[in-house]
Design a protein around this motif. Sequence first.
Motif, mmCIF file in Angstrom:
data_model
loop_
_atom_site.group_PDB
_atom_site.id
_atom_site.type_symbol
_atom_site.label_atom_id
_atom_site.label_comp_id
_atom_site.label_asym_id
_atom_site.label_seq_id
_atom_site.Cartn_x
_atom_site.Cartn_y
_atom_site.Cartn_z
ATOM 1 N N GLU A 56 -15.290 7.848 -1.284
ATOM 2 C CA GLU A 56 -13.953 7.519 -1.811
ATOM 3 C C GLU A 56 -13.877 7.962 -3.275
ATOM 4 O O GLU A 56 -14.804 7.761 -4.070
ATOM 5 C CB GLU A 56 -13.689 6.025 -1.715
ATOM 6 C CG GLU A 56 -13.588 5.523 -0.270
ATOM 7 C CD GLU A 56 -13.219 4.064 -0.234
ATOM 8 O OE1 GLU A 56 -13.111 3.504 0.867
ATOM 9 O OE2 GLU A 56 -13.032 3.484 -1.326
ATOM 10 N N GLN A 115 -1.073 4.833 9.080
ATOM 11 C CA GLN A 115 -2.322 4.819 8.326
ATOM 12 C C GLN A 115 -2.602 3.428 7.770
ATOM 13 O O GLN A 115 -3.733 2.928 7.823
ATOM 14 C CB GLN A 115 -2.273 5.826 7.192
ATOM 15 C CG GLN A 115 -2.327 7.282 7.651
ATOM 16 C CD GLN A 115 -2.214 8.235 6.475
ATOM 17 O OE1 GLN A 115 -2.526 7.876 5.347
ATOM 18 N NE2 GLN A 115 -1.752 9.446 6.747
ATOM 19 N N THR A 116 -1.563 2.803 7.251
ATOM 20 C CA THR A 116 -1.730 1.473 6.656
ATOM 21 C C THR A 116 -2.048 0.432 7.720
ATOM 22 O O THR A 116 -2.876 -0.455 7.515
ATOM 23 C CB THR A 116 -0.457 1.073 5.895
ATOM 24 O OG1 THR A 116 -0.098 2.119 4.997
ATOM 25 C CG2 THR A 116 -0.677 -0.204 5.111
ATOM 26 N N ASP A 132 -3.562 1.024 10.515
ATOM 27 C CA ASP A 132 -4.946 1.261 10.921
ATOM 28 C C ASP A 132 -5.918 0.629 9.932
ATOM 29 O O ASP A 132 -6.951 0.070 10.319
ATOM 30 C CB ASP A 132 -5.224 2.758 11.029
ATOM 31 C CG ASP A 132 -4.559 3.389 12.244
ATOM 32 O OD1 ASP A 132 -4.173 2.631 13.160
ATOM 33 O OD2 ASP A 132 -4.420 4.626 12.271
ATOM 34 N N ARG A 133 -5.587 0.720 8.642
ATOM 35 C CA ARG A 133 -6.442 0.104 7.618
ATOM 36 C C ARG A 133 -6.477 -1.407 7.788
ATOM 37 O O ARG A 133 -7.522 -2.048 7.623
ATOM 38 C CB ARG A 133 -5.931 0.455 6.221
ATOM 39 C CG ARG A 133 -6.061 1.922 5.850
ATOM 40 C CD ARG A 133 -5.425 2.174 4.505
ATOM 41 N NE ARG A 133 -5.313 3.602 4.216
ATOM 42 C CZ ARG A 133 -4.629 4.094 3.183
ATOM 43 N NH1 ARG A 133 -4.028 3.261 2.360
ATOM 44 N NH2 ARG A 133 -4.571 5.395 2.991
ATOM 45 N N TYR A 134 -5.340 -1.979 8.110
ATOM 46 C CA TYR A 134 -5.264 -3.427 8.302
ATOM 47 C C TYR A 134 -6.143 -3.861 9.482
ATOM 48 O O TYR A 134 -6.942 -4.806 9.367
ATOM 49 C CB TYR A 134 -3.815 -3.842 8.536
ATOM 50 C CG TYR A 134 -3.652 -5.290 8.931
ATOM 51 C CD1 TYR A 134 -3.889 -6.318 8.016
ATOM 52 C CD2 TYR A 134 -3.264 -5.633 10.221
ATOM 53 C CE1 TYR A 134 -3.743 -7.642 8.380
ATOM 54 C CE2 TYR A 134 -3.118 -6.951 10.591
ATOM 55 C CZ TYR A 134 -3.362 -7.953 9.668
ATOM 56 O OH TYR A 134 -3.226 -9.260 10.036
ATOM 57 N N GLU A 186 -8.616 -2.216 10.759
ATOM 58 C CA GLU A 186 -10.003 -1.940 10.405
ATOM 59 C C GLU A 186 -10.568 -3.056 9.535
ATOM 60 O O GLU A 186 -11.744 -3.439 9.675
ATOM 61 C CB GLU A 186 -10.106 -0.600 9.680
ATOM 62 C CG GLU A 186 -11.516 -0.069 9.523
ATOM 63 C CD GLU A 186 -12.147 0.343 10.837
ATOM 64 O OE1 GLU A 186 -13.396 0.387 10.901
ATOM 65 O OE2 GLU A 186 -11.396 0.615 11.803
ATOM 66 N N SER A 187 -9.741 -3.603 8.640
ATOM 67 C CA SER A 187 -10.220 -4.694 7.776
ATOM 68 C C SER A 187 -10.517 -5.943 8.594
ATOM 69 O O SER A 187 -11.478 -6.669 8.313
ATOM 70 C CB SER A 187 -9.184 -5.002 6.695
ATOM 71 O OG SER A 187 -8.011 -5.580 7.244
ATOM 72 N N LEU A 199 0.818 -1.205 0.000
ATOM 73 C CA LEU A 199 0.000 0.000 0.000
ATOM 74 C C LEU A 199 0.853 1.258 0.000
ATOM 75 O O LEU A 199 0.528 2.251 -0.656
ATOM 76 C CB LEU A 199 -0.923 0.005 1.219
ATOM 77 C CG LEU A 199 -2.151 -0.919 1.128
ATOM 78 C CD1 LEU A 199 -2.911 -0.914 2.446
ATOM 79 C CD2 LEU A 199 -3.072 -0.492 0.001
ATOM 80 N N ASN A 203 0.788 4.226 -2.670
ATOM 81 C CA ASN A 203 0.579 5.614 -2.286
ATOM 82 C C ASN A 203 1.665 6.534 -2.824
ATOM 83 O O ASN A 203 1.409 7.683 -3.168
ATOM 84 C CB ASN A 203 0.511 5.737 -0.755
ATOM 85 C CG ASN A 203 -0.790 5.187 -0.194
ATOM 86 O OD1 ASN A 203 -1.789 5.129 -0.916
ATOM 87 N ND2 ASN A 203 -0.775 4.768 1.051
ATOM 88 N N ASP A 246 -17.780 8.142 6.491
ATOM 89 C CA ASP A 246 -16.540 8.382 5.759
ATOM 90 C C ASP A 246 -16.836 9.224 4.535
ATOM 91 O O ASP A 246 -17.919 9.148 3.935
ATOM 92 C CB ASP A 246 -15.904 7.050 5.319
ATOM 93 C CG ASP A 246 -15.513 6.206 6.526
ATOM 94 O OD1 ASP A 246 -15.210 6.804 7.588
ATOM 95 O OD2 ASP A 246 -15.529 4.972 6.404
#
Length: 345
Positions: free
Chosen positions: A340, A236-237, A239-241, A243-244, A215, A219, A337
């Motif tokens: 996107e 950030q990445t 946090d995305r992980y 969150e998934s 990722l 980016n 959110d």
Amino acid sequence: MRTKDKLRIIRSAINDQGIVELRGEAMLNASEYQTQNWGQVGRALSLLIEDGLIDGYQGTDVERFLGEMIETRPYSEEHRLEQNQYHTLESYTRDYTNQLPTVLRILERLHPDYFEDGSKPDSLEFAVELNIGSSGSITETQQKFDVVSDLFGIFLTLDRQVVIKGFDKGSDWVVFEALVGLETDFIIGVISCAKEVISAMAEKPSDAWRMMANLMLKNFKTDEDAEKDEESLVYQTWDRYIESIKDRVVDDMISNLKEEYSDHEELLNEGREKAKHAIDRVVALHSNGVTFQIPENTVHNNKIEIHGDNNVVLLPQINVMQLPSPSRSEVNEPERDDPEEPETD
């Protein structure tokens, strides 16, 4: 351990006369005896000695003998003892707990709810240990209590049936009560989901770092992203992980609950966002040393590891993180959110 759990363990070992009774079976023409209830007896004696509930025996040969037996005989096993050793243990146990009926009557007056089940048959207790005595700060304790109260009173509540029962006397446990059925299954589901999120945070699996690297490379393809701080991108990445993972486990939980409670589909759709917020609170509370206890008849949930006689939820260790600020607006008006932007190759 909560006072209620200690009393439950002690009462499981007493006979009709109210004293702790060791039972055994004679073996080899009565030259040896096989204990039959050492698990209950040993645990009860251990708590009585530890709390000093029996007056007049501190430091005596009786207490030393019982203490040695407790230390050398695992509760999980029954033990074969020589005749003299068995009869000594049987006699000392009876003598040591001869005052127990009086002690229990006193405790019954101090803790009536622990002896007469006044709760509704369709409700279960959940408890949270706030570590009040060791927090060292009223502000820290208040912050923990606010988040715990918010957790059970707002985010875990699908139909406003979770209520606070108050502090367990003589301990740091705060007790909540929820209705059996969808309410309790939802709470157990959230704790189970939080366990998976905590495991991911504690273990930092290699595939997470691989995904993070991919990722970041993606980016950095644009000039704007290339100017971003690299450490910020890592966070950030990550946090995305997380969150998934949260999305996946919550989706699975809600799907399973819908199968069992098909008439509450709309309520469970609402519960999805509440579950995600609740997971954040369980994770934050756990990382700050807050312990959860679940009802006895829910420990069959194989995704939750429990510890000890009082069913404390055992979760992996993670670093301390900042407690989220309780906010009812997160439930009443969930944050949306930003739309996107379509990805560009």
